[in-house]
Design a protein around this motif. Structure first.
Motif, PDB file in Angstrom:
ATOM      1  N   PRO A  72       0.824  -1.215   0.000  1.00 20.41           N
ATOM      2  CA  PRO A  72       0.000   0.000   0.000  1.00 20.41           C
ATOM      3  C   PRO A  72       0.855   1.261   0.000  1.00 20.41           C
ATOM      4  CG  PRO A  72      -0.841  -1.545   1.602  1.00 20.41           C
ATOM      5  CD  PRO A  72       0.394  -2.162   1.027  1.00 20.41           C
ATOM      6  N   TRP A  73       1.958   1.206   0.728  1.00 17.93           N
ATOM      7  CA  TRP A  73       2.904   2.323   0.730  1.00 17.93           C
ATOM      8  C   TRP A  73       3.398   2.645  -0.655  1.00 17.93           C
ATOM      9  CZ3 TRP A  73       7.391   2.372   4.757  1.00 17.93           C
ATOM     10  CH2 TRP A  73       6.914   2.962   5.935  1.00 17.93           C
ATOM     11  N   GLY A  74       3.862   1.583  -1.323  1.00 11.42           N
ATOM     12  CA  GLY A  74       4.423   1.776  -2.656  1.00 11.42           C
ATOM     13  C   GLY A  74       3.388   2.343  -3.593  1.00 11.42           C
ATOM     14  N   ARG A  75       2.146   1.851  -3.452  1.00 10.68           N
ATOM     15  CA  ARG A  75       1.081   2.379  -4.304  1.00 10.68           C
ATOM     16  C   ARG A  75       0.857   3.853  -4.009  1.00 10.68           C
ATOM     17  NH1 ARG A  75      -1.866  -1.314  -6.935  1.00 10.68           N
ATOM     18  NH2 ARG A  75      -0.991  -3.394  -6.767  1.00 10.68           N
ATOM     19  N   ALA A  76       0.974   4.202  -2.734  1.00  9.86           N
ATOM     20  CA  ALA A  76       0.822   5.619  -2.385  1.00  9.86           C
ATOM     21  C   ALA A  76       1.968   6.433  -2.983  1.00  9.86           C
ATOM     22  CB  ALA A  76       0.787   5.790  -0.877  1.00  9.86           C
ATOM     23  N   PHE A  77       3.192   5.855  -2.974  1.00 16.56           N
ATOM     24  CA  PHE A  77       4.323   6.540  -3.612  1.00 16.56           C
ATOM     25  C   PHE A  77       3.984   6.847  -5.061  1.00 16.56           C
ATOM     26  CE2 PHE A  77       7.572   4.263  -0.708  1.00 16.56           C
ATOM     27  CZ  PHE A  77       7.430   5.251   0.225  1.00 16.56           C
ATOM     28  N   LYS A  78       3.432   5.820  -5.731  1.00 12.63           N
ATOM     29  CA  LYS A  78       3.122   5.984  -7.152  1.00 12.63           C
ATOM     30  C   LYS A  78       2.057   7.054  -7.334  1.00 12.63           C
ATOM     31  CE  LYS A  78       4.272   1.692  -9.358  1.00 12.63           C
ATOM     32  NZ  LYS A  78       3.750   0.356  -9.574  1.00 12.63           N
ATOM     33  N   ALA A  79       1.050   7.019  -6.453  1.00  6.19           N
ATOM     34  CA  ALA A  79      -0.021   8.009  -6.544  1.00  6.19           C
ATOM     35  C   ALA A  79       0.569   9.405  -6.429  1.00  6.19           C
ATOM     36  CB  ALA A  79      -1.041   7.773  -5.437  1.00  6.19           C
ATOM     37  N   LEU A  80       1.544   9.505  -5.543  1.00  6.98           N
ATOM     38  CA  LEU A  80       2.223  10.775  -5.306  1.00  6.98           C
ATOM     39  C   LEU A  80       2.882  11.274  -6.579  1.00  6.98           C
ATOM     40  CD1 LEU A  80       2.637  12.108  -2.586  1.00  6.98           C
ATOM     41  CD2 LEU A  80       4.890  11.098  -2.518  1.00  6.98           C
ATOM     42  N   ARG A  81       3.503  10.339  -7.295  1.00 10.75           N
ATOM     43  CA  ARG A  81       4.225  10.709  -8.505  1.00 10.75           C
ATOM     44  C   ARG A  81       3.254  11.111  -9.605  1.00 10.75           C
ATOM     45  NH1 ARG A  81       6.930   5.846 -11.398  1.00 10.75           N
ATOM     46  NH2 ARG A  81       4.738   5.428 -11.613  1.00 10.75           N
ATOM     47  N   GLU A  82       2.169  10.308  -9.738  1.00 11.69           N
ATOM     48  CA  GLU A  82       1.262  10.548 -10.856  1.00 11.69           C
ATOM     49  C   GLU A  82       0.510  11.864 -10.682  1.00 11.69           C
ATOM     50  OE1 GLU A  82       1.256   8.780 -13.477  1.00 11.69           O
ATOM     51  OE2 GLU A  82       2.569   7.211 -12.700  1.00 11.69           O
ATOM     52  N   ASN A  83       0.025  12.103  -9.484  1.00 12.83           N
ATOM     53  CA  ASN A  83      -0.803  13.289  -9.293  1.00 12.83           C
ATOM     54  C   ASN A  83      -0.872  13.655  -7.824  1.00 12.83           C
ATOM     55  OD1 ASN A  83      -2.766  15.254  -9.300  1.00 12.83           O
ATOM     56  ND2 ASN A  83      -3.892  14.300 -10.963  1.00 12.83           N
ATOM     57  N   PRO A  84       0.067  14.474  -7.360  1.00 10.29           N
ATOM     58  CA  PRO A  84       0.169  14.758  -5.923  1.00 10.29           C
ATOM     59  C   PRO A  84      -1.099  15.385  -5.343  1.00 10.29           C
ATOM     60  CG  PRO A  84       1.749  16.062  -7.194  1.00 10.29           C
ATOM     61  CD  PRO A  84       1.128  15.110  -8.140  1.00 10.29           C
ATOM     62  N   ILE A  85      -1.751  16.238  -6.119  1.00  6.35           N
ATOM     63  CA  ILE A  85      -2.935  16.922  -5.576  1.00  6.35           C
ATOM     64  C   ILE A  85      -4.046  15.909  -5.333  1.00  6.35           C
ATOM     65  CG2 ILE A  85      -4.682  18.659  -6.056  1.00  6.35           C
ATOM     66  CD1 ILE A  85      -2.557  20.069  -7.790  1.00  6.35           C
ATOM     67  N   ARG A  86      -4.208  15.016  -6.321  1.00  7.60           N
ATOM     68  CA  ARG A  86      -5.247  14.016  -6.183  1.00  7.60           C
ATOM     69  C   ARG A  86      -4.916  13.062  -5.040  1.00  7.60           C
ATOM     70  NH1 ARG A  86      -7.157  10.766 -11.396  1.00  7.60           N
ATOM     71  NH2 ARG A  86      -9.022   9.776 -10.562  1.00  7.60           N
ATOM     72  N   ALA A  87      -3.636  12.698  -4.933  1.00  4.40           N
ATOM     73  CA  ALA A  87      -3.231  11.802  -3.855  1.00  4.40           C
ATOM     74  C   ALA A  87      -3.574  12.426  -2.508  1.00  4.40           C
ATOM     75  CB  ALA A  87      -1.732  11.522  -3.941  1.00  4.40           C
ATOM     76  N   GLU A  88      -3.301  13.708  -2.412  1.00  3.85           N
ATOM     77  CA  GLU A  88      -3.567  14.384  -1.147  1.00  3.85           C
ATOM     78  C   GLU A  88      -5.070  14.399  -0.858  1.00  3.85           C
ATOM     79  OE1 GLU A  88      -1.291  17.875  -0.782  1.00  3.85           O
ATOM     80  OE2 GLU A  88      -1.275  17.606   1.393  1.00  3.85           O
ATOM     81  N   SER A  89      -5.854  14.614  -1.920  1.00  5.21           N
ATOM     82  CA  SER A  89      -7.300  14.680  -1.709  1.00  5.21           C
ATOM     83  C   SER A  89      -7.862  13.325  -1.309  1.00  5.21           C
ATOM     84  CB  SER A  89      -7.981  15.186  -2.975  1.00  5.21           C
ATOM     85  OG  SER A  89      -8.053  14.135  -3.909  1.00  5.21           O
ATOM     86  N   LEU A  90      -7.129  12.252  -1.613  1.00  4.96           N
ATOM     87  CA  LEU A  90      -7.591  10.924  -1.210  1.00  4.96           C
ATOM     88  C   LEU A  90      -7.105  10.574   0.187  1.00  4.96           C
ATOM     89  CD1 LEU A  90      -7.134   9.011  -4.546  1.00  4.96           C
ATOM     90  CD2 LEU A  90      -9.265   9.681  -3.459  1.00  4.96           C
ATOM     91  N   GLY A  91      -6.543  11.523   0.878  1.00  2.86           N
ATOM     92  CA  GLY A  91      -6.181  11.300   2.270  1.00  2.86           C
ATOM     93  C   GLY A  91      -4.767  10.795   2.467  1.00  2.86           C
TER      94      GLY A  91
END
Lengths: 325, 292
Positions: A179-198
């Protein structure tokens, strides 16, 4: 790609790594070992750069921390594993301490902080002679022995490095897939969206940097028994840049990118030997050209070429715009 | 006391030269969103252009200095913008930063391969005499370095605030889209910024090389100092970079004299971390809005 193709390719790759040093001279075995070691350092940096999108210019100094702690402890008679663990933990802690202030602010502050940190580590390793041997460095570190087998010869030590490398790759793959790694990827792809997903982007970036630095420590711990001589200049800023280029040239954000990049960076001087001192310049020009035309590195270039040959269905234009939201 | 004054004055002199590099760095960062990691090498290289004109072409000093300035503006300003930054626009993220890092390797290795790996003696621009101010012995060179760099900073500030072109550059830095709508030729303004940066770097190079000697690896320290001066001072202001540069110059000298000489290079890092923790926008910076 079909489901069984990937594991099969991996097995072929592993077999190639096992067969590669057989019948080769010491120099080739040394090159292969250092390729594996630098791959570890570059994969760690890839976590910071490719996944979290932050530049670290201190990977060589994390290698220095790993290398010096291993060297000091093994010279004092401790087993290699203890030195390695100490180095890795030290790097993790230093990474957290260094990343915490730098990642509080937006922008590429981590790059500046790590840049300065690299010169600090250089100064400490040069000035604190009682600990690090100063400019003369440390030498004569023993190679580890496993189950009573001493790794004093180069070939067994290569297999030892390979073993550590494979275990490391497994762990790294686990991190990337977690899950961490997936969050890392989310961060790379779209930081704003990642942040909005908590996702707490700041904490995750910090973790990515700290874990990436710890990988540098592991690589350093392997350098010590490989070369059996370390001095401050082996971990100067230029080496941090080299590791960074490995990640970028191979393809930041791809799992195998840094491994490919490390191979290119380590082997290229051998091929460009006829150019004598100019190889770094040629190399720098190639990197600039690569960054202009294909910032995703060699793996990205390969994918582009593949897509040219094998036409893919084109995405609807508005899908792309939607993904940006 | 007189020793303290002496240390502070010579620190100010070095610091003002750092400030020139830091201001150029800030300008390019703000107006073109280009974080130039080769800034240190930009300060290292012009000295070699001057040396080439002096020793290979046999020109007199003033002509060599002019040659150095022109070539620097051409190579480090125009060609840098045209060949490296322009093809990458509008994306100015990681790839551009990495490209400037590669450029720093290229410039450093180039100077080493084509001119020489040893530190090269560099002709002084000013008389090598000393004078006494309040008991402190200060070299004429330090005083004139300080005067020249401060004069350039004042001139630059006047140019940016009082002339039409200068205000257009500021507008481009603050909001390129709106500036374009209002009829500012933003591409031209960005180009001007690169040219100004190159000229500032060349000037810094000519002032600092008589002190440090011209060496291919000078850029490493100069680069770090320039970045950190820009950040410490507040990177959205020219006077921020000036204050940052002066502060680093003085603190560096004080540390070397009174605390420890072997760790003086660690000072910028310490300063940087303190500033980031305490005042991330920099000493004079404002947390929002960009200014040149």
């Amino acid at each position: 790609m079909r489901a069984y193709l990937k594991p099969a390719l991996l097995l072929v790759g592993l077999a190639a790594l096992i067969v590669a040093p057989l019948g080769q001279g010491n120099y080739v075995i040394y090159l292969l070992s250092s390729w594996l070691i630098f791959s570890i350092a570059a994969m760690g940096l890839n976590l910071t750069l490719g996944y979290a999108g932050q530049i670290s210019l201190a990977q060589a100094s994390f290698m220095a921390i790993g290398a010096y702690s291993t060297a000091i402890l093994t010279l004092a008679g401790w087993p290699w594993v203890v030195g390695m663990l100490l180095g890795v933990v030290l790097c993790l802690v230093v990474g957290l301490l260094l990343g915490f202030p730098a990642l509080r602010v937006k922008g590429h502050f981590l790059a500046f902080v790590t840049l300065a940190f690299n010169s600090l580590v250089f100064l400490v390793s040069r000035n604190e002679e009682w600990l690090t041997g100063g400019i003369y460095g440390l030498s004569g570190m023993p190679r580890p022995s496993v189950l009573g087998f001493a790794m004093t010869k180069n070939l067994p030590f290569y297999y030892f490095t390979l073993f550590v490398f494979v275990v490391f790759c497994g762990l790294f793959y686990g991190i990337v897939r977690s899950p961490w790694g997936r969050a890392f990827k989310a961060l790379r792809e779209n930081p704003i969206r990642a942040e909005s997903l908590g996702i707490d982007t700041r904490r995750l970036t910090l973790m990515a940097f700290a874990i990436g630095s710890a990988c540098g420590g592991l690589a350093g711990a392997l350098v010590t028994p490989l070369v059996q001589y370390i001095d401050p200049t082996s971990f100067a800023l230029g080496h941090s840049l080299r590791i960074l280029l490995m990640v970028v040239v191979g393809g930041a954000g791809y799992f195998f990118g840094p491994i490919l990049g490390a191979a290119v960076v380590i082997l290229m001087p051998e091929f460009l030997r006829f150019t004598e001192g100019y190889y770094l310049m040629i190399y720098a020009v190639l990197v600039i050209v690569l960054m202009i035309y294909c910032p995703s590195g060699l793996i990205g270039l390969g994918r582009k070429l593949r897509d040219l040959v094998r036409r893919k269905p084109v995405d609807r234009g508005d899908l792309k715009a939607g993904a940006q939201l | 006391m007189s020793e303290f004054l002496q240390v502070v004055l010579s620190g100010l002199a070095t610091g003002s030269i750092y400030a020139l590099a830091a201001i150029g760095f800030t300008l390019v960062w703000q107006a073109a969103q280009t974080v130039n990691f080769a800034q240190g090498e930009f300060v290292m290289l012009p000295a070699f252009f001057v040396l080439i004109a002096l020793h290979w072409l046999g020109w007199p000093l003033w002509a060599a200095l002019a040659f150095g300035l022109v070539i620097s503006v051409l190579v480090l300003g125009y060609l840098f913008k045209r060949l490296i930054v322009q093809p990458m626009l509008p994306s100015t993220g990681l790839p551009l930063i990495i490209a400037t890092m590669a450029l720093s390797i290229l410039l450093k290795e180039g100077a080493k391969q084509f001119y020489g790996a040893e530190a090269q003696p560099y002709p002084p621009l000013f008389p090598q005499t000393t004078m006494s101010i309040g008991g402190a012995i200060v070299s004429m060179q330090d005083i004139l370095n300080l005067v020249v760099s401060l004069a350039v900073v004042v001139a630059l500030t006047l140019f940016l605030n009082r002339t039409r072109t200068g205000r257009c550059i500021q507008a481009t830095a603050q909001n390129p889209q709106v500036a374009e709508i209002l009829g500012v030729n933003t591409r031209r303004m960005v180009l001007y910024t690169f040219l100004i940066n190159a000229a500032l770097a060349a000037l810094a190079s000519m002032l600092i090389s008589p002190v440090y000697l011209a060496k291919f690896s000078n850029g490493e320290t100069l680069g770090i100092v320039a970045f950190i001066a820009a950040i410490v001072g507040g990177f959205n202001q020219i006077r921020g970079a000036l204050v940052g540069g002066l502060l680093i110059g003085v603190l560096d000298n004080l540390t070397a004299t009174y605390v420890t000489a072997s760790y003086r290079a660690a000072l910028p890092l310490v300063l940087l971390i303190i500033i980031i923790l305490w005042r991330p926008q920099g000493l004079l910076g404002t947390s929002e809005g960009r200014q040149v």
